[in-house]
Design a protein around this motif. Structure first.
Motif, PDB file in Angstrom:
ATOM      1  N   TYR A 246      64.638  23.916 113.788  1.00 15.53           N
ATOM      2  CA  TYR A 246      65.829  23.577 114.257  1.00 15.53           C
ATOM      3  C   TYR A 246      66.845  23.872 113.126  1.00 15.53           C
ATOM      4  O   TYR A 246      66.510  23.997 111.697  1.00 15.53           O
ATOM      5  CB  TYR A 246      65.591  22.168 114.820  1.00 15.53           C
ATOM      6  N   LYS A 247      68.160  23.948 113.410  1.00 17.72           N
ATOM      7  CA  LYS A 247      69.212  23.868 112.705  1.00 17.72           C
ATOM      8  C   LYS A 247      69.946  22.505 112.175  1.00 17.72           C
ATOM      9  O   LYS A 247      70.106  21.633 113.276  1.00 17.72           O
ATOM     10  CB  LYS A 247      70.331  24.619 113.330  1.00 17.72           C
TER      11      LYS A 247
ATOM     12  N   THR B  67      62.173  26.044 106.009  1.00 16.58           N
ATOM     13  CA  THR B  67      61.700  25.073 104.918  1.00 16.58           C
ATOM     14  C   THR B  67      60.900  23.914 106.145  1.00 16.58           C
ATOM     15  O   THR B  67      61.141  23.969 107.217  1.00 16.58           O
ATOM     16  CB  THR B  67      62.593  24.516 103.910  1.00 16.58           C
ATOM     17  N   GLN B  68      60.509  23.066 105.591  1.00 17.03           N
ATOM     18  CA  GLN B  68      59.870  21.951 106.353  1.00 17.03           C
ATOM     19  C   GLN B  68      60.427  20.470 105.789  1.00 17.03           C
ATOM     20  O   GLN B  68      60.868  20.333 104.760  1.00 17.03           O
ATOM     21  CB  GLN B  68      58.364  21.835 106.067  1.00 17.03           C
ATOM     22  N   THR B  69      60.411  19.660 106.702  1.00 16.76           N
ATOM     23  CA  THR B  69      60.493  18.050 106.315  1.00 16.76           C
ATOM     24  C   THR B  69      59.677  17.307 106.875  1.00 16.76           C
ATOM     25  O   THR B  69      58.527  17.952 107.602  1.00 16.76           O
ATOM     26  CB  THR B  69      61.973  17.601 106.909  1.00 16.76           C
TER      27      THR B  69
ATOM     28  N   THR C  50      74.728  32.888 105.595  1.00 11.86           N
ATOM     29  CA  THR C  50      73.608  31.796 105.079  1.00 11.86           C
ATOM     30  C   THR C  50      73.167  30.972 106.031  1.00 11.86           C
ATOM     31  O   THR C  50      73.873  30.338 106.722  1.00 11.86           O
ATOM     32  CB  THR C  50      74.152  31.238 103.562  1.00 11.86           C
ATOM     33  N   THR C  51      71.840  30.590 106.126  1.00  7.09           N
ATOM     34  CA  THR C  51      71.403  29.835 107.227  1.00  7.09           C
ATOM     35  C   THR C  51      70.374  28.963 106.616  1.00  7.09           C
ATOM     36  O   THR C  51      69.503  29.314 105.806  1.00  7.09           O
ATOM     37  CB  THR C  51      70.872  30.650 108.517  1.00  7.09           C
ATOM     38  N   HIS C  52      70.129  27.691 107.343  1.00  3.29           N
ATOM     39  CA  HIS C  52      68.887  26.955 106.985  1.00  3.29           C
ATOM     40  C   HIS C  52      68.343  26.466 108.178  1.00  3.29           C
ATOM     41  O   HIS C  52      68.973  26.113 109.387  1.00  3.29           O
ATOM     42  CB  HIS C  52      69.390  25.686 106.186  1.00  3.29           C
ATOM     43  N   ARG C  53      66.924  26.745 108.389  1.00  2.00           N
ATOM     44  CA  ARG C  53      66.209  26.094 109.570  1.00  2.00           C
ATOM     45  C   ARG C  53      65.226  25.278 108.777  1.00  2.00           C
ATOM     46  O   ARG C  53      64.360  25.631 107.873  1.00  2.00           O
ATOM     47  CB  ARG C  53      65.496  27.255 110.249  1.00  2.00           C
ATOM     48  N   VAL C  54      64.824  24.409 109.608  1.00  2.00           N
ATOM     49  CA  VAL C  54      63.858  23.266 109.041  1.00  2.00           C
ATOM     50  C   VAL C  54      62.878  22.681 110.191  1.00  2.00           C
ATOM     51  O   VAL C  54      63.199  22.566 111.368  1.00  2.00           O
ATOM     52  CB  VAL C  54      64.453  22.066 108.319  1.00  2.00           C
TER      53      VAL C  54
END
Lengths: 333, 171, 704
Positions: C139-140, C300-302, C327-331
Motif C-alpha cells: 500500500y501507499k 519495502t516491509q513494515t 519517486t514512489t514508496h510502497r510498503v
C-alpha cells in the motif's frame, strides 16, 4: 544455563572415572564452544570435569620422527611452535585461519576437534534440530543452509563441522589417542567424526567418557609440499564457506603422493579419497586436478542455496594443487 | 543457590577470593563481583572481543571462561594497565589517534593490543605472517595488526585509527 | 580577550577520552547499585498468535528468583502505538522474538536459568514474513520519514522515458540490516517512591524521559534518564526500547534496582533494523548522458504494529536534474519484527540503487561515471525547486577523482590484474540532509571564573561533548578548559535526539545562543559575577521558525578500489577515499573518525552484512555476531577522508552540516561499481558475498 557441579581432577584416570559414572557429565577444555553452547541451552551438563590442566600440554617429537601434540595444548601455542611451522605448516595455517587470537589462546587441541556445528538451527533451542533433539526434524534443508553440507549429509541433518585444524590433520593422516575406562585406543582422525546418517546427534565415534589425550602426526612426507586455503565472507574471524588442505609430492611431473581434505562441506573433514586415487601416478596438471576433484564432488548433493560450494571447493582445490605442483609459484613446502 | 565453589584468583595484582555460582563466567565475576566495569559484555559468546582481558598474560575472551576454572590464575583488566595517573602507552596512543568513538569496545581493544604486541614479540605468527619468516619477533606491519586485532569488533568503525595506535606502540 | 587560535575547527581530543581508555567511563549497566537484581527477557517462539498459558513454576522454584513478569501480572502501562515499548501488556504475538515474559533474580545466572525454565504455550496462526515485489499487501503510506510524501511526480515520466535514447531499467535489492551497536540495549532502573531513575543506553535522554513518563503515568520531572556514555546506537537507540521499560517494570515489582542488558541474540527481533528494500530504477537519457526521465520506485516491509517506511526513494528527489521524474514508496505489513532507523535511513539503501544505476548509465552512454554526474548537476533542488543553501558535489567529485588518481585508471572492464586478483575501481556520490531540531541549553558563569554548559545532548561516540565545549568556549571567548559541558541526562535542558546527523546543529545552536548572551551579560556587568553565578537559558524555536526556505544537504563523493579473487569470489576493499562538503567542519579529528566510521559500515553493507528471513520460523536467521558479519579489522583498508571548505550562511551560527550519516551513503555503490569494473559482473543485490559473485564470475570469465 542449568546448574552443574565442577571437578578438576589432576590425572586422566580420575577424569575418566568421574565421567564414566555420570551420564550427564562433560569434559571442559578451553570452554570456547562448550560454555557458548551452555549459555544457549544447547548443552546442559550436570557435571563439568575440567581437563584443561591435565598433563597433556606437551608438543614433542615421536621416536618415528612424527609429532605428538597433547590434547590440552592451546591452539595458539601449537600454531606458534617452530617445529610445527617448519614441518607441518598447514597445521599452523589452518589454526591461524580460524577464530580470533583470544579464542585460540583459550581453545585446546582436543576441544577444537570436538567443537560442534555452527548450524543456526542447532544453536537455537526454540527450533527443531535432529542433532540437538533427535527426532525433532531438520528445518535447515528447506530453511537457511547457505553454510551447510553438500557431502555426506542425510535427510536428518546437513550440518558441517566447523574446525579448520581438523581439515589439516585429515590431510596429514593424523592419529587421535584416546583413553577411557576400557583403556587407551587410537584411531585415524578421519574416523573420529561421523556422518549424520540417522543418528545426527552423534558427532563422533567417541564413547561416553572417552577422552582425547593427544593427536599424533606421522613424519612429513619427504619433498612433499602442502597448503591450506580457506574461503570466507569476512577477511578474518569467520568460519569457512569452504576450505582445502592439500599435500602433494610430484616426481618427474607425475603425482607421487597426494592428500586432499575439504572443510565446511560435510559433518566431518572430508578426505577426498576418490580424487586422491584418481590422481596417483597421473600428470600433475591443472586438467588432471580438475578431473579428479570433479570425480570427488560428483557425490555432492547441494541444497537450494549452497550449490556454490561445489564450484568453490573445486576451484580452491585445483588452484591449491596447481600452485603446489609449480615449484616456484607461491605454493608452500 | 545451587552448586557453588570457592575461587581465588589474582585480579590486577590483588587477591580476589569468593564463593561463586559455578555458572559465573570470568566476565561476570569481574563486572558483578569485583566491580571492574571497564571490561565490557558485547555479545557474551566470544564473537566480539569487548570482554578481552589478560589471563596469565595472554589475551582471552572472559565471557567464555568459567570463573570456577580460573582458580589460581592472574587476570589483568583495563583497570590494571595503568595506575590512573600515567596512562599505559596503548591507552595514550588510543587517545592520540582517536582510536574509538563510543568507547564500548575500547577496553577490550586495548587489552587485546597488549596481548597482540606480546605475541608478536614472542615470535608468534598470524595468518598473514610469511611462511618463511625467520625466528624472532614479528614486525607489526599494517596487515599484521589488522589480522591480529580482528578478534575485537568495533561497530563505530575506528579500525583505521586503532591500527595506527597499535603500530605506534609496537614500534 | 587574548588572541587565541579559533576553537571551532581545532582538532580537539575527545573530552572523555581518558575515561574511555581507562575503563572508567560508565555505560548503562556499569553503575554500582545495592541489592541489585538482574532481569532476563523471554522471547516468543512463535510468529503470530496468542499466549494461552504461562507456567513459571519451575522458574520460581529457585529462591534466587524474585519474580516472573508476563502480560498476566506485569505493571500496566499507558497505551501507546509504539511497538518497541509496548511490552508484556497483552497475550497477542505479532512477531517471533517479541517479549512474552521477564525473569528477575538476585543473580544474572539465576535470572537466565529462570528465563529458560518458563514454559509458554501459544495458539498459533499462519504467518506471512517474506517481502516480494508484488506482495498483495503493498500500500501507499500516508507519508514517509518525518512528513515527507510517499510519492512525487514531475512532468511526464512515462512518455519521456519511452522516447529516451538510452534507457536503464534495473532492480536493486538490499537485505535486512542490523544496527548491532557494540553495547547491546541495556538499562539499570531504580525507583525511589514514585520517582524513577534509569541509566539507559539511548540516543535521546529527553525523549526516553517523555516516553517513560507517559508509559508509567508520571510527571516528566519524576523521571530521570542518564545516558552519560552510550556504546553506539546507529539509530536503534533513537527512542525508548524494551530494556528500559522492562527494567523499570521489574524494579517497581521487586523493589530493588534492576539491571537488564539484552542478550545479543535478541537484538535482531526487538530493537529495529533496516528493512529490506526492492528498488526499481528507470533512467532515460540522451546519448550525451543528460537525464530526461528518472524513476525510483521502492517496495519495502513494515510490521503489523506501528509503521516505519525505509524512505529510500527520497534522495532521488535531491540528487540530479531530471525534468520528468517519479519517486514512489510502497510498503506491506508482514508478521516481522518492527523495522526502524538505521544510520542514514532512506539515503543509505536508496543511494546504493541510484548510484549503481548512474554507473550503469555511464557505461551505457560510454561516459566516465564522474563526468556523467557532472552533466546532471541541478541548479535548484529538482523536487522542490528550492535553491540549495550550498551544494558542492561537483567539487567533491573533482577533488576525489584527483586524489584517488581516478583518471589514471584503465577504464576498461575486467582488464586489470595483480597476481591472481582482479582489480577495479568505482565511484558514487553521497548526500544527507542538514537537519536541525528544537533544543534548549543553558550557559552558566560561576563566581570562580568557570563556565558550565548544560544540554541534554547524547554523546553516543560522535564527539558531541567535545564539539559543544568548543562551540561554547568560542562563543564565550574563553579557553576550552574553563568550560565544563554537562550532557547525558534528562535533568538538563531538554534537547533533541542524537540522530538524523542533527546533534551538533540542534544542540550547538542553543549552546551558542546562550553563551553569546552570557558573554554579553558578563561584559555588561564588567565580569562581576555574583555568588550564585549567572545563568542564561536559550532555545531555538524562534530561529527555526524564521528560517528561509532552502534545500539544505551535505554532499560527498566516494571512491573505492577492490580486489576480487577469481578462484573464490572473495572481494576485499583495497582503498576507500571520501571527499565531503558538509559545511564547516568544527572538529577535524572527530569528524574524520565519523566519516571513516560511516564508510566502514558502508563497506560492511557492500560485502558482508545482511540477514535472511527464515520463512518457516519468521525470524532473521543471523542473530549473533558470528553469523551476522560486521566488518572486522582485517576487512578495512586505509580510508582517506577529505573535505571541501564550505561556507554556508543558511545553516546555523556555526555553519555546520551533520556528518554522522553521510559517510555510509554511497559507499556500497562505490564498492559494487568497483566490483563491476574489476569483473564485469553487476550484482544488484547486496551483500556481494563470494557465493553470489562466484557463479556469475564463472560465466563472465569463462572459468570452470
Amino acid at each position: 544455563m542449568k546448574e552443574f557441579r565442577y571437578e578438576r581432577p589432576t590425572d586422566a584416570d580420575s577424569a575418566v572415572a568421574l565421567l564414566t559414572d555420570a551420564p550427564g557429565a562433560a569434559y571442559l577444555g578451553g570452554g570456547t564452544n562448550l560454555v557458548d553452547l551452555m549459555k544457549l541451552g544447547v548443552a546442559a551438563p550436570d557435571l563439568l570435569v575440567d581437563v584443561s590442566r591435565l598433563p597433556f600440554e606437551e608438543v614433542e617429537e615421536t621416536d618415528g620422527g612424527g609429532l605428538r601434540v597433547g590434547a590440552a595444548v592451546r591452539n595458539s601455542t601449537l600454531a606458534a611452535r617452530r617445529m610445527v611451522r617448519e614441518r607441518y605448516p598447514i597445521v599452523s595455517e589452518a589454526l591461524l585461519s580460524g577464530a580470533s587470537a583470544q579464542l585460540r589462546n583459550a581453545a585446546t587441541v582436543g576441544g577444537n576437534l570436538l567443537q560442534r556445528t555452527r548450524c543456526l538451527y542447532f544453536q537455537d533451542v526454540g527450533k527443531p534440530c535432529n542433532k540437538r533433539r533427535p527426532g525433532s526434524g531438520c528445518p535447515a534443508r528447506e530453511g537457511v543452509h547457505r553454510d551447510l553440507a553438500i557431502l555426506g549429509a542425510s535427510e536428518h541433518c546437513v550440518a558441517t563441522h566447523p574446525s579448520d585444524l581438523a581439515v589439516a590433520l585429515a590431510a596429514l593422516d593424523a592419529m587421535v589417542h584416546l583413553v577411557s575406562a576400557a583403556g587407551p585406543r587410537s584411531l585415524p582422525l578421519t574416523e573420529l567424526h561421523r556422518l549424520p546418517g540417522d543418528e545426527p546427534h552423534r558427532d563422533t565415534v567417541l564413547r561416553h567418557g572417552e577422552l582425547i589425550t593427544a593427536v599424533e602426526l606421522p613424519p612429513p612426507v619427504p619433498e612433499a609440499r602442502s597448503a591450506y586455503r580457506k574461503a570466507r565472507d569476512r577477511a578474518s574471524y569467520a568460519f569457512a564457506l569452504a576450505s582445502v588442505a592439500a599435500v602433494l609430492q610430484v616426481r618427474g611431473g607425475m603425482v607421487h603422493h597426494v592428500r586432499i581434505a575439504f572443510g565446511a562441506l560435510a559433518a566431518r573433514p572430508w578426505r577426498a579419497r576418490t580424487a586422491e586415487e584418481a590422481l596417483l601416478g597421473q600428470p600433475a596438471t591443472e586438467e588432471a586436478f580438475g578431473e579428479a576433484v570433479d570425480r570427488e564432488l560428483a557425490a555432492a548433493r547441494p541444497l537450494r542455496d549452497n550449490g556454490y560450494k561445489v564450484p568453490l571447493a573445486r576451484r580452491l582445490a585445483v588452484s591449491v594443487l596447481t600452485d603446489l605442483a609449480a615449484p616456484d609459484a607461491g605454493g608452500q613446502r | 543457590m545451587g552448586a557453588m565453589t570457592a575461587v581465588t584468583l589474582n585480579v590486577n595484582g590483588e587477591r580476589f577470593s569468593r564463593e561463586l555460582d559455578n555458572r559465573t563466567t570470568l566476565l561476570d565475576l569481574l563486572r558483578e563481583h569485583a566491580h571492574l566495569s571497564g571490561v565490557k559484555k558485547g555479545c557474551d559468546h566470544g564473537q566480539c572481543g569487548a570482554c578481552t582481558v589478560l589471563l596469565d598474560g595472554r589475551r582471552v575472551n572472559s565471557c567464555l571462561l568459567l570463573a570456577v576454572a580460573m582458580d589460581g590464575t592472574e587476570i589483568t583488566t583495563i583497570e590494571g594497565l595503568s595506575d590512573g595517573t600515567t596512562l599505559h602507552p596503548l591507552q595514550r596512543a588510543f587517545v592520540d589517534h582517536d582510536a574509538f568513538q563510543c568507547g564500548f569496545c575500547t577496553p577490550g581493544q586495548i587489552c587485546s593490543a597488549v596481548g597482540a604486541i606480546a605475541e608478536a614479540r614472542a615470535g608468534w605468527p598470524s595468518a598473514v605472517t610469511a611462511h618463511d619468516a625467520p625466528p624472532g619477533p614479528v614486525e607489526l606491519t599494517v596487515p599484521e595488526v589488522r589480522e591480529r586485532m580482528s578478534g575485537n569488533l568495533c561497530r563505530c568503525g575506528a579500525y583505521v585509527n586503532i591500527v595506527s595506535a597499535v603500530r605506534e606502540v609496537a614500534r | 580577550m587574548t588572541t587565541t587560535k579559533p576553537l571551532l575547527g581545532a582538532p580537539t581530543a575527545r573530552l572523555e577520552a581518558r575515561e574511555k581508555v581507562t575503563g572508567t567511563a560508565r555505560y548503562a549497566t556499569d553503575y554500582p547499585t545495592d541489592r541489585t537484581a538482574y532481569a532476563w527477557p523471554v522471547p516468543a517462539t512463535v510468529v503470530r498468535g496468542e499466549i494461552t498459558a504461562i507456567d513459571a513454576t519451575a522458574a520460581l522454584a529457585d529462591p534466587a528468583v524474585l519474580a516472573v513478569l508476563s502480560h498476566q501480572n506485569a505493571p500496566r502501562l499507558r497505551e501507546t502505538d509504539d511497538p518497541f515499548v509496548t511490552v508484556l501488556q497483552s497475550p497477542r504475538i505479532n512477531h517471533r522474538g517479541q517479549y512474552v515474559a521477564l525473569a528477575v533474580a538476585t543473580s544474572l545466572e539465576a535470572a537466565r536459568a529462570a528465563a529458560e525454565a518458563i514454559r509458554v504455550t501459544y495458539r498459533c496462526e499462519p504467518h506471512d514474513v517474506v517481502l516480494t515485489p508484488d506482495h498483495p499487501g503493498l500500500y501507499k503510506p500516508d507519508e514517509v520519514g518525518v512528513g515527507m510524501p510517499a510519492d512525487r511526480e514531475h512532468g511526464d515520466f512515462d512518455t519521456t522515458y519511452a522516447n529516451a535514447r538510452v534507457r536503464i531499467d534495473v532492480v536493486y535489492e538490499t537485505p535486512a540490516l542490523h544496527n548491532h551497536p557494540m553495547e547491546p540495549h541495556s538499562a539499570t532502573a531504580l525507583w525511589d517512591g514514585d520517582e524513577l531513575t534509569v541509566y539507559d543506553s539511548n540516543q535521546d535522554s529527553s525523549g526516553v524521559q517523555q516516553a517513560l513518563a507517559r508509559l508509567f503515568g508520571l510527571a516528566a520531572d519524576k523521571v530521570h534518564v542518564v545516558n552519560e556514555h552510550v556504546g553506539g546506537g546507529f539509530g536503534s537507540k533513537g527512542s525508548a526500547r524494551a530494556p528500559v521499560v522492562l527494567a523499570a517494570m521489574a524494579a517497581r515489582t521487586v523493589r530493588r534496582p534492576v539491571k537488564l542488558a539484552l542478550p545479543r541474540n535478541q537484538l535482531a527481533a526487538t530493537i529495529g533494523y533496516r528493512a529490506p528494500t526492492i528498488q526499481r530504477i528507470r533512467v532515460g537519457a540522451d546519448a550525451e548522458g543528460h537525464i530526461h526521465a528518472l524513476a525510483h520506485e521502492l517496495v519495502t516491509q513494515t510490521a503489523t504494529v506501528g509503521e516505519f517506511v525505509e524512505f529510500a526513494a527520497v534522495p532521488t528527489r535531491t540528487m540530479y536534474h531530471a525534468p520528468h521524474s517519479r519517486t514512489t514508496h510502497r510498503v506491506t505489513r508482514l508478521d516481522v519484527p518492527a523495522p526502524s532507523w538505521m544510520r542514514a535511513p532512506g539515503e543509505c539503501p536508496g543511494m546504493f540503487a541510484l548510484e549503481s544505476a548512474m554507473d550503469e548509465l555511464a557505461l551505457a552512454c560510454g561516459l566516465d561515471p564522474v563526468e556523467l554526474r557532472l552533466r546532471n548537476e541541478p541548479t535548484v533542488e529538482p523536487d522542490t525547486g528550492l535553491p540549495y543553501s550550498s551544494r558542492h558535489l561537483v567539487e567533491c567529485l573533482r577533488e576525489g577523482a584527483r586524489r584517488f588518481g581516478w583518471h589514471d585508471r584503465d577504464a576498461r572492464i575486467a582488464t586489470s590484474r595483480e597476481g591472481r586478483f582482479l582489480i577495479g575501481s568505482g565511484v558514487a556520490a553521497s548526500t544527507y540532509p542538514a537537519f536541525v531540531m528544537p533544543s534548549h541549553a543553558e550557559a552558566h558563569a560561576a563566581a570562580d571564573g568557570g563556565y558550565e554548559v548544560r544540554v541534554s545532548a547524547s554523546d553516543i561516540g560522535t564527539g558531541a561533548r567535545t564539539v559543544l565545549a568548543q562551540i561554547a568556549a568560542e562563543a564565550l571567548g574563553v579557553p576550552l578548559d574553563s568550560v565544563r559541558v554537562r550532557v547525558g541526562s534528562s535533568d538538563l535542558p531538554p534537547a533533541s535526539v542524537a540522530g538524523g546527523s542533527s546533534g551538533t546543529a540542534s544542540w550547538g545552536w542553543p549552546v551558542h545562543k546562550a553563551c553569546t548572551e552570557l558573554r554579553r551579560r558578563l561584559a555588561e556587568c564588567g565580569h562581576a559575577v555574583p555568588e550564585q553565578g549567572i545563568t542564561v537559558a536559550a532555545d531555538i524555536a524562534e530561529e527555526l521558525d524564521d528560517r528561509e526556505d532552502f534545500a539544505r544537504h551535505a554532499f560527498g563523493a566516494q571512491f573505492a578500489e577492490v580486489q576480487v579473487d577469481p578462484v573464490t569470489g572473495e572481494t576485499r576493499v583495497r582503498r576507500l577515499l571520501g571527499v565531503f562538503a558538509a559545511g564547516r567542519i568544527l572538529n577535524p579529528r572527530t569528524a574524520r573518525s565519523q566519516f571513516i566510521g560511516g564508510m566502514t559500515m558502508g563497506l560492511g553493507m557492500a560485502l558482508l552484512e545482511g540477514s535472511t528471513m527464515d520463512r518457516e520460523f519468521g525470524d532473521y536467521a543471523e542473530r549473533d555476531l558470528a553469523s551476522y558479519h560486521v566488518p572486522a579489522c582485517a576487512d578495512v583498508p586505509e580510508i582517506d577522508v577529505h573535505w571541501i571548505d564550505e561556507e554556508d550562511p543558511h545553516l546555523n551560527p556555526m555553519g555546520s552540516k551533520g556528518i554522522g550519516e553521510i559517510g555510509i551513503v554511497g559507499t556500497a555503490a562505490a564498492i559494487a561499481n568497483a566490483v563491476h569494473h574489476a569483473t564485469g559482473v553487476r550484482l544488484r543485490a547486496l551483500p556481494i558475498h563470494p557465493d553470489a559473485l562466484l557463479t556469475r564470475l564463472a560465466d563472465q570469465l569463462g572459468l570452470a
